[in-house]
Motif scaffolding. Structure first.
Motif, PDB file in Angstrom:
ATOM      1  N   PRO A  12      -1.105   3.140  -0.903  1.00 59.40           N
ATOM      2  CA  PRO A  12       0.143   2.953  -0.144  1.00 59.40           C
ATOM      3  C   PRO A  12      -0.102   3.026   1.359  1.00 59.40           C
ATOM      4  O   PRO A  12      -1.183   3.419   1.804  1.00 59.40           O
ATOM      5  CB  PRO A  12       1.008   4.137  -0.612  1.00 59.40           C
ATOM      6  CG  PRO A  12       0.009   5.189  -0.950  1.00 59.40           C
ATOM      7  CD  PRO A  12      -1.195   4.472  -1.504  1.00 59.40           C
ATOM      8  N   LYS A  13       0.898   2.647   2.133  1.00 63.70           N
ATOM      9  CA  LYS A  13       0.809   2.837   3.577  1.00 63.70           C
ATOM     10  C   LYS A  13       0.952   4.328   3.866  1.00 63.70           C
ATOM     11  O   LYS A  13       1.853   4.977   3.346  1.00 63.70           O
ATOM     12  CB  LYS A  13       1.913   2.039   4.281  1.00 63.70           C
ATOM     13  CG  LYS A  13       1.748   0.530   4.140  1.00 63.70           C
ATOM     14  CD  LYS A  13       2.872  -0.211   4.851  1.00 63.70           C
ATOM     15  CE  LYS A  13       2.706  -1.723   4.705  1.00 63.70           C
ATOM     16  NZ  LYS A  13       3.806  -2.462   5.368  1.00 63.70           N
ATOM     17  N   GLU A 167      -5.015  15.693   0.723  1.00 62.88           N
ATOM     18  CA  GLU A 167      -3.691  15.408   1.301  1.00 62.88           C
ATOM     19  C   GLU A 167      -3.391  13.914   1.198  1.00 62.88           C
ATOM     20  O   GLU A 167      -3.214  13.209   2.189  1.00 62.88           O
ATOM     21  CB  GLU A 167      -3.619  15.880   2.753  1.00 62.88           C
ATOM     22  CG  GLU A 167      -2.199  16.007   3.266  1.00 62.88           C
ATOM     23  CD  GLU A 167      -2.106  16.809   4.542  1.00 62.88           C
ATOM     24  OE1 GLU A 167      -1.217  17.679   4.640  1.00 62.88           O
ATOM     25  OE2 GLU A 167      -2.925  16.582   5.452  1.00 62.88           O
ATOM     26  N   CYS A 168      -3.322  13.448  -0.064  1.00 69.59           N
ATOM     27  CA  CYS A 168      -3.210  12.005  -0.310  1.00 69.59           C
ATOM     28  C   CYS A 168      -1.789  11.474  -0.163  1.00 69.59           C
ATOM     29  O   CYS A 168      -1.590  10.262  -0.091  1.00 69.59           O
ATOM     30  CB  CYS A 168      -3.747  11.677  -1.702  1.00 69.59           C
ATOM     31  SG  CYS A 168      -2.897  12.555  -3.043  1.00 69.59           S
ATOM     32  N   GLU A 169      -0.790  12.359  -0.154  1.00 71.83           N
ATOM     33  CA  GLU A 169       0.590  11.896   0.027  1.00 71.83           C
ATOM     34  C   GLU A 169       0.769  11.236   1.395  1.00 71.83           C
ATOM     35  O   GLU A 169       0.328  11.778   2.411  1.00 71.83           O
ATOM     36  CB  GLU A 169       1.562  13.071  -0.078  1.00 71.83           C
ATOM     37  CG  GLU A 169       2.041  13.370  -1.485  1.00 71.83           C
ATOM     38  CD  GLU A 169       3.316  12.616  -1.851  1.00 71.83           C
ATOM     39  OE1 GLU A 169       3.733  11.710  -1.115  1.00 71.83           O
ATOM     40  OE2 GLU A 169       3.884  12.957  -2.908  1.00 71.83           O
ATOM     41  N   TYR A 236      -4.576   7.136  -3.439  1.00 69.15           N
ATOM     42  CA  TYR A 236      -3.570   7.993  -4.057  1.00 69.15           C
ATOM     43  C   TYR A 236      -3.664   7.869  -5.584  1.00 69.15           C
ATOM     44  O   TYR A 236      -3.838   6.742  -6.082  1.00 69.15           O
ATOM     45  CB  TYR A 236      -2.171   7.577  -3.574  1.00 69.15           C
ATOM     46  CG  TYR A 236      -1.071   8.425  -4.143  1.00 69.15           C
ATOM     47  CD1 TYR A 236      -0.723   9.637  -3.559  1.00 69.15           C
ATOM     48  CD2 TYR A 236      -0.405   8.034  -5.299  1.00 69.15           C
ATOM     49  CE1 TYR A 236       0.268  10.432  -4.102  1.00 69.15           C
ATOM     50  CE2 TYR A 236       0.586   8.821  -5.842  1.00 69.15           C
ATOM     51  CZ  TYR A 236       0.914  10.021  -5.249  1.00 69.15           C
ATOM     52  OH  TYR A 236       1.886  10.817  -5.788  1.00 69.15           O
ATOM     53  N   PRO A 237      -3.589   8.965  -6.377  1.00 69.36           N
ATOM     54  CA  PRO A 237      -3.424  10.367  -6.007  1.00 69.36           C
ATOM     55  C   PRO A 237      -4.745  11.146  -6.014  1.00 69.36           C
ATOM     56  O   PRO A 237      -5.040  11.884  -6.957  1.00 69.36           O
ATOM     57  CB  PRO A 237      -2.501  10.884  -7.105  1.00 69.36           C
ATOM     58  CG  PRO A 237      -2.934  10.106  -8.332  1.00 69.36           C
ATOM     59  CD  PRO A 237      -3.408   8.770  -7.828  1.00 69.36           C
ATOM     60  N   GLN A 238      -5.534  10.977  -4.984  1.00 65.37           N
ATOM     61  CA  GLN A 238      -6.834  11.636  -4.885  1.00 65.37           C
ATOM     62  C   GLN A 238      -6.716  13.160  -4.962  1.00 65.37           C
ATOM     63  O   GLN A 238      -7.639  13.838  -5.428  1.00 65.37           O
ATOM     64  CB  GLN A 238      -7.495  11.232  -3.565  1.00 65.37           C
ATOM     65  CG  GLN A 238      -8.912  11.706  -3.372  1.00 65.37           C
ATOM     66  CD  GLN A 238      -9.921  10.970  -4.241  1.00 65.37           C
ATOM     67  OE1 GLN A 238     -10.295  11.453  -5.294  1.00 65.37           O
ATOM     68  NE2 GLN A 238     -10.356   9.803  -3.791  1.00 65.37           N
ATOM     69  N   GLY A 239      -5.586  13.711  -4.506  1.00 63.05           N
ATOM     70  CA  GLY A 239      -5.428  15.156  -4.505  1.00 63.05           C
ATOM     71  C   GLY A 239      -4.964  15.742  -5.824  1.00 63.05           C
ATOM     72  O   GLY A 239      -4.837  16.968  -5.947  1.00 63.05           O
ATOM     73  N   SER A 240      -4.717  14.910  -6.820  1.00 63.15           N
ATOM     74  CA  SER A 240      -4.367  15.420  -8.144  1.00 63.15           C
ATOM     75  C   SER A 240      -5.530  16.239  -8.687  1.00 63.15           C
ATOM     76  O   SER A 240      -6.696  15.860  -8.569  1.00 63.15           O
ATOM     77  CB  SER A 240      -4.063  14.250  -9.090  1.00 63.15           C
ATOM     78  OG  SER A 240      -4.097  14.658 -10.438  1.00 63.15           O
ATOM     79  N   TYR A 416       5.767   2.753  -7.814  1.00 62.41           N
ATOM     80  CA  TYR A 416       5.416   2.158  -6.526  1.00 62.41           C
ATOM     81  C   TYR A 416       5.011   0.690  -6.683  1.00 62.41           C
ATOM     82  O   TYR A 416       5.392  -0.150  -5.858  1.00 62.41           O
ATOM     83  CB  TYR A 416       4.286   2.949  -5.880  1.00 62.41           C
ATOM     84  CG  TYR A 416       3.867   2.442  -4.526  1.00 62.41           C
ATOM     85  CD1 TYR A 416       4.547   2.820  -3.373  1.00 62.41           C
ATOM     86  CD2 TYR A 416       2.784   1.566  -4.393  1.00 62.41           C
ATOM     87  CE1 TYR A 416       4.164   2.350  -2.127  1.00 62.41           C
ATOM     88  CE2 TYR A 416       2.392   1.089  -3.144  1.00 62.41           C
ATOM     89  CZ  TYR A 416       3.087   1.483  -2.025  1.00 62.41           C
ATOM     90  OH  TYR A 416       2.703   1.008  -0.791  1.00 62.41           O
ATOM     91  N   VAL A 417       4.245   0.381  -7.732  1.00 61.55           N
ATOM     92  CA  VAL A 417       3.726  -0.985  -7.876  1.00 61.55           C
ATOM     93  C   VAL A 417       4.641  -1.892  -8.673  1.00 61.55           C
ATOM     94  O   VAL A 417       4.432  -3.111  -8.701  1.00 61.55           O
ATOM     95  CB  VAL A 417       2.327  -0.985  -8.536  1.00 61.55           C
ATOM     96  CG1 VAL A 417       1.336  -0.185  -7.695  1.00 61.55           C
ATOM     97  CG2 VAL A 417       2.378  -0.440  -9.963  1.00 61.55           C
TER      98      VAL A 417
END
Length: 438
Positions: A12-13, A167-169, A236-240, A416-417
């Motif tokens: 995402p942006k 902090e991928c959000e 995203y979501p790398q922080g999961s 999102y997609v």
């Protein structure tokens, strides 16, 4: 060099440029602070004070009623105005202790003389007891009590302590700023955990859109033989939790299992700092760093604030344009919760306040699923979101479970997609809650 990642996910942006270069600012509270007795996963706390009582900074005002819980402490000194049910940021009625701030910030004696001089002389059980009493929870938003995470079963050998600095959000930058401004405390907190888990090594996982944080933490790790920085692909979501474990160690956490089952513990950046503060300074959770951002505020900022402050007070300090704002979200745009009112208190799990204007909100109406499969391609848990969505809408809970719906991490990648703008993650979340209640 190829940076570490996981399978699937989205890009995402990110909009982090609004606040990522702004130092953390201290924001002091106003006259009234509200402390919900439920700021964690688990049983609510029972109030320990009543109307008219005087409280001090650091005083315990809420005691957990069950094993899974975390005590609540006052972040100011003052007088208890009332103990009553009020609405929290999730729209739920929760018992709250309301304190009128006297602005003296008088601390309890334990804070003045708190902390231990040499934690290496403490047993794991003693350290866990300190962390439990300090009310620590996951600061990344999940709010799971930290003492439970640091008490794995005896047969689980912890070999990996992973600091979630991804902090991928989108929009959020509070962890980024903590890694730049309080990196030494992160290392100090990790040393406490490495003392507890002597077979472990520690990794700080940071996405490659925060290279200044990578450089700062790498510099601080130069002399640490058991702590290293892992550079992650920005995705995203790398922080999961499960995806961070896979990216940094290559280990997959099986369905229905926990990180401890593969010898890992994952903690948020600010959670590590909170551990250091609790053990060495004797300070419970009374503050947190909150990103206030979006085009609906004139001065997007990372604030250091005391728990119990209202969203409205924090927004006004950032120059909130209430007329231009069409949506206020507690947290990030992917997993955060939209607020029906900003007259609600900041809690332990409040990582950000996001104010979106009309240009930032997609109001495209929902249409029928076109079977494009984009949600399947995006799902980081490798599920079939469109099938889960169908089962959820038709209350076919046995089928929902058969499709591993309970493994959904509710990251929102599918929604999102989706070109049809189906409310996929919302329906799946509702179905998960229904299954749990059954």
């Amino acid at each position: 060099m190829k940076h570490l990642s996981f399978k699937k996910g989205i890009h995402p942006k990110y909009h982090k440029e609004l606040t990522n270069a702004k130092p953390i600012e201290l924001l002091l509270p106003k006259e009234e602070l509200v402390y919900p007795m439920q700021q964690h996963i688990g049983s609510p706390c029972k109030p320990l004070v009543k109307k008219g009582d005087r409280v001090l900074v650091g005083q315990k005002i809420g005691e957990p009623t069950g094993f899974v819980g975390a005590p609540i402490h006052s972040s100011v000194s003052g007088t208890v105005k009332v103990v009553e049910e009020r609405v929290n940021h999730q729209g739920h009625l929760v018992m709250c202790v309301v304190v009128t701030n006297d602005f003296t910030y008088e601390e309890i004696l334990e804070l003045k003389d708190g902390g231990v001089e040499d934690y290496t002389k403490l047993t794991n059980e003693e350290i866990v007891a300190i962390i439990k009493e300090a009310g620590l929870v996951g600061m990344g938003g999940a709010t799971f009590p930290t003492f439970i995470k640091l008490s794995p079963p005896k047969d689980k050998v912890i070999k990996h302590i992973i600091v979630n600095g991804a902090e991928c959000e989108p929009y959020l930058t509070s962890d980024h700023r903590v890694m730049l401004e309080e990196g030494e405390r992160i290392i100090a907190g990790l040393k406490i955990l490495l003392h507890m888990f002597k077979d472990a090594t520690a990794f700080v996982g940071i996405e490659d859109n925060k290279m200044d944080a990578v450089e700062n933490m790498s510099r601080l790790c130069e002399k640490e033989s058991k702590i290293a920085v892992k550079v992650l692909e920005t995705k995203y979501p790398q922080g999961s939790e499960k995806h961070l474990i896979y990216a940094t160690t290559g280990l997959e956490v099986p369905s229905g299992k926990l990180p401890a089952d593969v010898g890992a513990i994952v903690l948020n950046v600010d959670s590590i700092v909170a551990i250091w503060r609790a053990v060495t300074k004797g300070r419970p959770i009374m503050r947190r760093i909150v990103t206030v951002t979006g085009n609906g505020v004139k001065n997007p900022t990372n604030f250091k604030i005391r728990l119990g402050m209202s969203f409205r007070d924090v927004l006004e300090a950032a120059g909130w344009d209430e007329q231009a704002t069409v949506k206020v979200i507690s947290g990030g745009p992917m997993m955060g919760a939209a607020l029906s009112s900003v007259d609600v208190p900041i809690g332990k799990g409040t990582s950000a306040i996001l104010c979106l204007t009309e240009d930032e909100v997609d109001t495209t109406p929902t249409s029928n699923c076109i079977r494009c499969g984009k949600c399947i391609q995006a799902c980081p848990m490798r599920l079939v979101p469109n099938a889960l969505h169908h089962s959820a809408l038709h209350h076919e809970d046995d089928e929902f479970k058969a499709y591993y719906g309970m493994d959904c991490i509710e990251c929102g990648s599918c929604s999102y997609v989706c070109p049809a703008k189906r409310q996929l993650v919302q329906s799946i979340r509702t179905a998960k809650n229904r299954v749990r209640q059954k």
